[in-house]
Design a protein around this motif. Structure first.
Motif, short mmCIF file in Angstrom:
data_model
loop_
_atom_site.label_atom_id
_atom_site.label_comp_id
_atom_site.label_asym_id
_atom_site.label_seq_id
_atom_site.Cartn_x
_atom_site.Cartn_y
_atom_site.Cartn_z
N MET A 1 -13.17 8.17 -5.11
CA MET A 1 -12.86 6.83 -4.73
C MET A 1 -11.67 6.59 -3.71
O MET A 1 -10.71 7.60 -3.97
CB MET A 1 -12.69 5.99 -5.45
N PRO A 2 -11.36 6.23 -2.22
CA PRO A 2 -9.57 6.71 -2.21
C PRO A 2 -8.98 5.31 -2.30
O PRO A 2 -9.59 4.34 -3.11
CB PRO A 2 -10.78 5.54 -0.61
N THR A 3 -7.83 5.76 -1.76
CA THR A 3 -6.92 4.82 -3.07
C THR A 3 -6.60 3.92 -1.83
O THR A 3 -6.64 4.06 -0.77
CB THR A 3 -5.73 5.26 -3.08
N ALA A 4 -6.56 2.77 -2.33
CA ALA A 4 -6.16 1.28 -1.62
C ALA A 4 -4.41 1.48 -1.19
O ALA A 4 -3.84 1.59 -1.58
CB ALA A 4 -6.70 0.33 -1.79
N PHE A 5 -4.43 1.60 0.08
CA PHE A 5 -2.94 0.63 0.84
C PHE A 5 -2.35 -0.29 0.97
O PHE A 5 -3.02 -1.04 1.60
CB PHE A 5 -2.08 2.14 1.58
N ILE A 6 -1.32 -0.75 0.63
CA ILE A 6 -0.62 -1.86 0.81
C ILE A 6 0.11 -2.11 1.51
O ILE A 6 0.79 -1.42 1.44
CB ILE A 6 -0.05 -2.73 -0.82
N PRO A 7 0.20 -2.88 2.67
CA PRO A 7 0.95 -2.77 3.94
C PRO A 7 2.20 -3.32 2.94
O PRO A 7 1.89 -4.16 2.66
CB PRO A 7 0.57 -3.25 5.05
N PHE A 8 3.64 -3.45 4.34
CA PHE A 8 4.38 -3.92 3.11
C PHE A 8 5.56 -3.69 4.38
O PHE A 8 5.65 -2.96 5.43
CB PHE A 8 5.76 -3.50 2.06
N HIS A 33 8.41 13.45 5.63
CA HIS A 33 7.07 13.62 5.47
C HIS A 33 6.85 13.15 3.99
O HIS A 33 7.37 13.81 3.29
CB HIS A 33 5.73 14.46 5.62
N ARG A 34 6.48 11.45 3.20
CA ARG A 34 5.75 10.95 2.92
C ARG A 34 5.34 10.76 2.70
O ARG A 34 4.38 9.68 2.91
CB ARG A 34 7.71 10.40 2.01
N ALA A 35 3.96 11.15 1.02
CA ALA A 35 2.77 11.06 1.69
C ALA A 35 2.61 9.56 0.45
O ALA A 35 1.45 8.92 0.94
CB ALA A 35 1.69 11.83 0.79
N TRP A 36 3.16 9.33 -0.16
CA TRP A 36 3.53 8.21 -0.78
C TRP A 36 3.84 6.95 -0.14
O TRP A 36 3.44 5.92 -0.90
CB TRP A 36 4.62 8.60 -2.48
N ALA A 37 4.86 6.79 0.95
CA ALA A 37 4.72 5.13 1.32
C ALA A 37 5.76 6.47 2.67
O ALA A 37 6.96 6.09 3.63
CB ALA A 37 5.80 4.88 0.31
N PRO A 38 4.30 6.56 3.94
CA PRO A 38 5.01 6.65 5.08
C PRO A 38 5.61 5.69 5.37
O PRO A 38 5.13 4.41 5.65
CB PRO A 38 3.69 6.85 6.02
N LEU A 39 7.07 5.33 6.04
CA LEU A 39 7.98 3.95 6.87
C LEU A 39 8.23 4.55 8.26
O LEU A 39 8.11 5.84 9.09
CB LEU A 39 9.19 4.42 6.55
N ASP A 40 8.52 3.99 9.12
CA ASP A 40 7.91 3.71 10.38
C ASP A 40 9.02 2.74 10.91
O ASP A 40 8.99 1.33 10.38
CB ASP A 40 6.99 3.05 11.54
N VAL A 41 10.21 2.68 11.72
CA VAL A 41 11.59 1.54 12.48
C VAL A 41 10.69 0.29 12.94
O VAL A 41 10.08 1.33 14.04
CB VAL A 41 12.96 2.21 13.10
N ALA A 54 4.23 1.43 3.89
CA ALA A 54 2.33 1.30 3.56
C ALA A 54 2.59 1.95 2.05
O ALA A 54 3.23 3.35 2.23
CB ALA A 54 0.66 1.74 3.67
N VAL A 55 2.50 1.35 1.03
CA VAL A 55 1.90 2.71 -0.41
C VAL A 55 1.03 2.44 -1.50
O VAL A 55 -0.21 0.98 -1.03
CB VAL A 55 3.37 2.09 -1.01
N ALA A 56 0.38 3.38 -1.72
CA ALA A 56 -0.61 3.44 -2.53
C ALA A 56 -0.61 1.92 -3.75
O ALA A 56 0.61 1.90 -4.19
CB ALA A 56 -0.85 4.62 -3.62
N HIS A 57 -1.65 1.52 -3.77
CA HIS A 57 -1.81 -0.02 -5.05
C HIS A 57 -1.03 0.59 -6.20
O HIS A 57 -2.20 1.67 -6.95
CB HIS A 57 -3.32 -0.62 -5.07
N SER A 88 8.85 -7.44 1.58
CA SER A 88 7.58 -8.06 1.91
C SER A 88 5.92 -7.45 2.07
O SER A 88 5.56 -6.89 2.85
CB SER A 88 8.32 -9.11 2.94
N ILE A 89 5.01 -7.71 0.49
CA ILE A 89 4.18 -7.46 0.69
C ILE A 89 3.72 -7.68 1.51
O ILE A 89 3.47 -9.39 1.72
CB ILE A 89 3.79 -7.14 -0.89
N GLU A 90 2.49 -7.52 2.23
CA GLU A 90 1.57 -7.99 3.48
C GLU A 90 -0.06 -8.03 2.47
O GLU A 90 -1.06 -7.34 1.91
CB GLU A 90 1.20 -7.52 4.58
N ARG A 91 -0.11 -9.18 2.72
CA ARG A 91 -1.13 -10.00 1.81
C ARG A 91 -2.68 -10.33 2.85
O ARG A 91 -2.00 -10.78 3.71
CB ARG A 91 -0.34 -10.92 0.57
#
Length: 91
Positions: A1-8, A33-41, A54-57, A88-91
């Motif tokens: 089952m795919p992991t849900a990623f939460i954007p923030f 390279h951080r697979a657990w939470a890729p970041l962009d400026v 984004a980070v895994a739920h 700020s977590i995007e919901r």
């Protein structure tokens, strides 16, 4: 089952005792390279940076504050980067 990623979004603010390394720290966070939470400026100055990621739920995504604590801990453990974060977590 795919992991849900939460954007923030996260505002990183320099700590007084880390002013000299702030820009380099932001570059390190976004270029590694951080697979657990890729970041962009989104936007960056000499004292603050707005990042998007984004980070895994999980338990750490329950609240903005819990995600901020989680990210702060990971940045210190993984990269020895010390920042004040507002998330700020995007919901």
């Amino acid at each position: 089952m795919p992991t849900a990623f939460i954007p923030f979004t996260v505002r990183a603010t320099v700590r007084e005792d880390h002013k000299r390394s702030f820009r380099m720290d932001i570059e390190r966070l976004t270029s590694s390279h951080r697979a657990w939470a890729p970041l962009d400026v989104v936007k960056s100055t000499n004292t603050q940076a707005l990042l998007r990621g984004a980070v895994a739920h999980g338990v750490h995504t329950a609240t903005d504050a819990s995600l901020a604590r989680y990210l702060q801990g990971r940045f210190v453990c993984d990269n020895d980067i010390h920042l004040d974060l507002t998330v700020s977590i995007e919901r």
